[in-house]
Scaffold this motif. Structure first.
Motif, PDB file in Angstrom:
ATOM      1  N   THR A  16       0.719  -1.137  -0.036  1.00 29.01           N
ATOM      2  CA  THR A  16      -0.010   0.152   0.000  1.00 29.01           C
ATOM      3  C   THR A  16       0.965   1.230  -0.073  1.00 29.01           C
ATOM      4  O   THR A  16       0.732   2.007  -0.831  1.00 29.01           O
ATOM      5  CB  THR A  16      -0.982  -0.095   1.259  1.00 29.01           C
ATOM      6  OG1 THR A  16      -1.696  -1.283   1.319  1.00 29.01           O
ATOM      7  CG2 THR A  16      -1.764   1.149   1.035  1.00 29.01           C
ATOM      8  N   ILE A  17       1.824   1.216   1.030  1.00 30.00           N
ATOM      9  CA  ILE A  17       2.677   2.410   1.029  1.00 30.00           C
ATOM     10  C   ILE A  17       3.442   2.569  -0.050  1.00 30.00           C
ATOM     11  O   ILE A  17       3.613   3.815  -0.741  1.00 30.00           O
ATOM     12  CB  ILE A  17       3.424   2.385   2.461  1.00 30.00           C
ATOM     13  CG1 ILE A  17       2.566   2.151   3.558  1.00 30.00           C
ATOM     14  CG2 ILE A  17       4.652   3.497   2.631  1.00 30.00           C
ATOM     15  CD1 ILE A  17       1.871   3.605   3.976  1.00 30.00           C
ATOM     16  N   ALA A  18       4.106   1.666  -0.771  1.00 31.54           N
ATOM     17  CA  ALA A  18       4.915   1.700  -1.686  1.00 31.54           C
ATOM     18  C   ALA A  18       4.153   2.376  -3.140  1.00 31.54           C
ATOM     19  O   ALA A  18       4.787   3.241  -3.667  1.00 31.54           O
ATOM     20  CB  ALA A  18       5.406   0.129  -2.387  1.00 31.54           C
ATOM     21  N   LYS A  19       2.892   1.813  -3.339  1.00 32.39           N
ATOM     22  CA  LYS A  19       2.054   2.618  -4.248  1.00 32.39           C
ATOM     23  C   LYS A  19       1.844   4.112  -4.171  1.00 32.39           C
ATOM     24  O   LYS A  19       2.112   4.834  -5.050  1.00 32.39           O
ATOM     25  CB  LYS A  19       0.587   1.895  -4.274  1.00 32.39           C
ATOM     26  CG  LYS A  19       0.180   1.752  -5.764  1.00 32.39           C
ATOM     27  CD  LYS A  19      -1.070   0.797  -5.755  1.00 32.39           C
ATOM     28  CE  LYS A  19      -0.812  -0.454  -5.371  1.00 32.39           C
ATOM     29  NZ  LYS A  19      -1.970  -1.329  -5.314  1.00 32.39           N
ATOM     30  N   LYS A  20       1.575   4.407  -2.867  1.00 33.36           N
ATOM     31  CA  LYS A  20       1.301   5.930  -2.449  1.00 33.36           C
ATOM     32  C   LYS A  20       2.704   6.794  -2.613  1.00 33.36           C
ATOM     33  O   LYS A  20       2.483   7.714  -2.974  1.00 33.36           O
ATOM     34  CB  LYS A  20       0.571   5.788  -1.148  1.00 33.36           C
ATOM     35  CG  LYS A  20      -0.442   5.529  -1.097  1.00 33.36           C
ATOM     36  CD  LYS A  20      -1.655   6.334  -1.445  1.00 33.36           C
ATOM     37  CE  LYS A  20      -3.137   5.942  -1.511  1.00 33.36           C
ATOM     38  NZ  LYS A  20      -4.218   6.937  -1.985  1.00 33.36           N
ATOM     39  N   LEU A  21       3.588   5.908  -2.137  1.00 33.19           N
ATOM     40  CA  LEU A  21       4.927   6.719  -2.089  1.00 33.19           C
ATOM     41  C   LEU A  21       5.222   7.018  -3.427  1.00 33.19           C
ATOM     42  O   LEU A  21       5.884   8.141  -3.966  1.00 33.19           O
ATOM     43  CB  LEU A  21       6.017   6.019  -1.480  1.00 33.19           C
ATOM     44  CG  LEU A  21       7.276   6.668  -1.335  1.00 33.19           C
ATOM     45  CD1 LEU A  21       7.466   7.978  -0.531  1.00 33.19           C
ATOM     46  CD2 LEU A  21       8.385   5.527  -0.654  1.00 33.19           C
ATOM     47  N   SER A  22       5.247   6.322  -4.242  1.00 31.76           N
ATOM     48  CA  SER A  22       5.402   6.210  -5.701  1.00 31.76           C
ATOM     49  C   SER A  22       4.790   7.422  -6.521  1.00 31.76           C
ATOM     50  O   SER A  22       5.366   8.286  -7.049  1.00 31.76           O
ATOM     51  CB  SER A  22       5.139   4.999  -6.555  1.00 31.76           C
ATOM     52  OG  SER A  22       5.058   4.939  -7.953  1.00 31.76           O
ATOM     53  N   LYS A  23       3.325   7.500  -6.153  1.00 30.12           N
ATOM     54  CA  LYS A  23       2.644   8.558  -6.575  1.00 30.12           C
ATOM     55  C   LYS A  23       3.193   9.969  -5.950  1.00 30.12           C
ATOM     56  O   LYS A  23       3.302  11.147  -6.715  1.00 30.12           O
ATOM     57  CB  LYS A  23       1.196   8.669  -6.155  1.00 30.12           C
ATOM     58  CG  LYS A  23       0.490   7.973  -7.451  1.00 30.12           C
ATOM     59  CD  LYS A  23      -1.131   8.072  -7.163  1.00 30.12           C
ATOM     60  CE  LYS A  23      -1.811   7.175  -7.963  1.00 30.12           C
ATOM     61  NZ  LYS A  23      -3.134   6.440  -7.151  1.00 30.12           N
ATOM     62  N   SER A  24       3.564  10.014  -4.812  1.00 28.47           N
ATOM     63  CA  SER A  24       3.910  11.353  -4.351  1.00 28.47           C
ATOM     64  C   SER A  24       5.320  11.627  -4.936  1.00 28.47           C
ATOM     65  O   SER A  24       5.565  12.874  -5.060  1.00 28.47           O
ATOM     66  CB  SER A  24       4.138  11.221  -2.833  1.00 28.47           C
ATOM     67  OG  SER A  24       2.782  11.011  -2.130  1.00 28.47           O
ATOM     68  N   ILE A  25       6.320  10.762  -4.840  1.00 28.53           N
ATOM     69  CA  ILE A  25       7.627  11.197  -5.385  1.00 28.53           C
ATOM     70  C   ILE A  25       8.136  10.950  -6.844  1.00 28.53           C
ATOM     71  O   ILE A  25       9.085  11.329  -7.049  1.00 28.53           O
ATOM     72  CB  ILE A  25       8.818  10.763  -4.477  1.00 28.53           C
ATOM     73  CG1 ILE A  25       8.797   9.255  -4.435  1.00 28.53           C
ATOM     74  CG2 ILE A  25       8.481  11.259  -2.953  1.00 28.53           C
ATOM     75  CD1 ILE A  25      10.058   8.339  -3.419  1.00 28.53           C
TER      76      ILE A  25
END
Ligand SMILES: Nc1ncnc2c1ncn2[C@@H]1O[C@H](COP(=O)(O)OP(=O)(O)O)[C@@H](O)[C@H]1O
Ligand SMILES: O=C(O)C1=C[C@@H](OP(=O)(O)O)[C@@H](O)[C@H](O)C1
Ligand SMILES: [Mg+2]
Length: 172
Positions: A16-25
């Motif tokens: 979950t976090i990998a996906k969101k972090l990917s979008k953010s950075i």
């Protein structure tokens, strides 16, 4: 180019976090379990069932090594067991690597996993009591490997967004 590795116990939020972090950075992400599933064209459950866990660990290692040897910048969401086999943890302190342990309490893991266990062969057949005990013992056994990460982010009581913000601050 840099690699950001997210690790920790099943249910801590790596995928979950990998996906969101990917979008953010704006750095591409890969989920190691998804890569394994694509490579063998089988679900994680089916791999465990047909070929057994040792075979899964062998493929998991191969896929992880391939990713780490690529020159691409990426975020990698590991499987919960990845750090604990085949010396995979030795990559956590490599050059241009940011390894981050998403640390969750037994209670957080239990709450997230007990309704969400069917795709996780190690816990799929356990009742609630068995699962609580399994998580406690298993997390204890695995903590040595998780603690090889360069950074630790406690995820209890944090929203996905809060965890992502904390990781971005670490990377700055
Ligand atoms: N704050 C949170 N951070 C991450 N995941 C959360 C959070 N709150 C609830 N969840 C849920 O917990 C589960 C985490 O699963 P997942 O991302 O697959 O973890 P992992 O890949 O570490 O096993 C998902 O169902 C997700 O929606
Ligand atoms: O902890 C483990 O040994 C495992 C965790 C799973 O990944 P998640 O941590 O993403 O659920 C998956 O790799 C497989 O079911 C084994
Ligand atoms: Mg996952």
């Amino acid at each position: 180019m840099k690699k950001i590795i997210l690790l920790g116990y099943m249910g801590c939020g790596k995928s979950t976090i990998a996906k969101k972090l990917s979008k953010s950075i704006q750095v591409p992400f890969v989920d190691l379990d998804e890569m394994i599933e694509k490579k063998l064209n089988l679900s994680v459950n089916a791999i465990f069932e047909k070929h057994g866990e040792i075979y899964f660990r062998k493929i998991e290692h191969e896929v992880f090594v391939d990713l780490m040897q690529s020159t691409e910048e990426m975020i990698i969401g590991l499987g919960g067991g990845t750090p604990c086999y085949a010396n995979n943890h030795e990559f956590f302190n490599g050059e241009n690597v940011f390894s981050i342990y998403l640390k969750a309490s037994i209670e957080t893991l239990f709450q997230r996993l007990h309704q969400n266990k069917s795709k996780r062969p190690l816990i799929a057949s356990k009742n609630e009591e068995e699962m609580r005990e399994f998580i406690a013992k298993h997390l204890f056994d695995r903590s040595f490997y998780y603690n090889q990460a360069q950074y630790k982010v406690v995820v209890d009581e944090k929203s996905i967004e809060q965890t992502v913000v904390e990781i971005i601050a670490l990377l700055a």
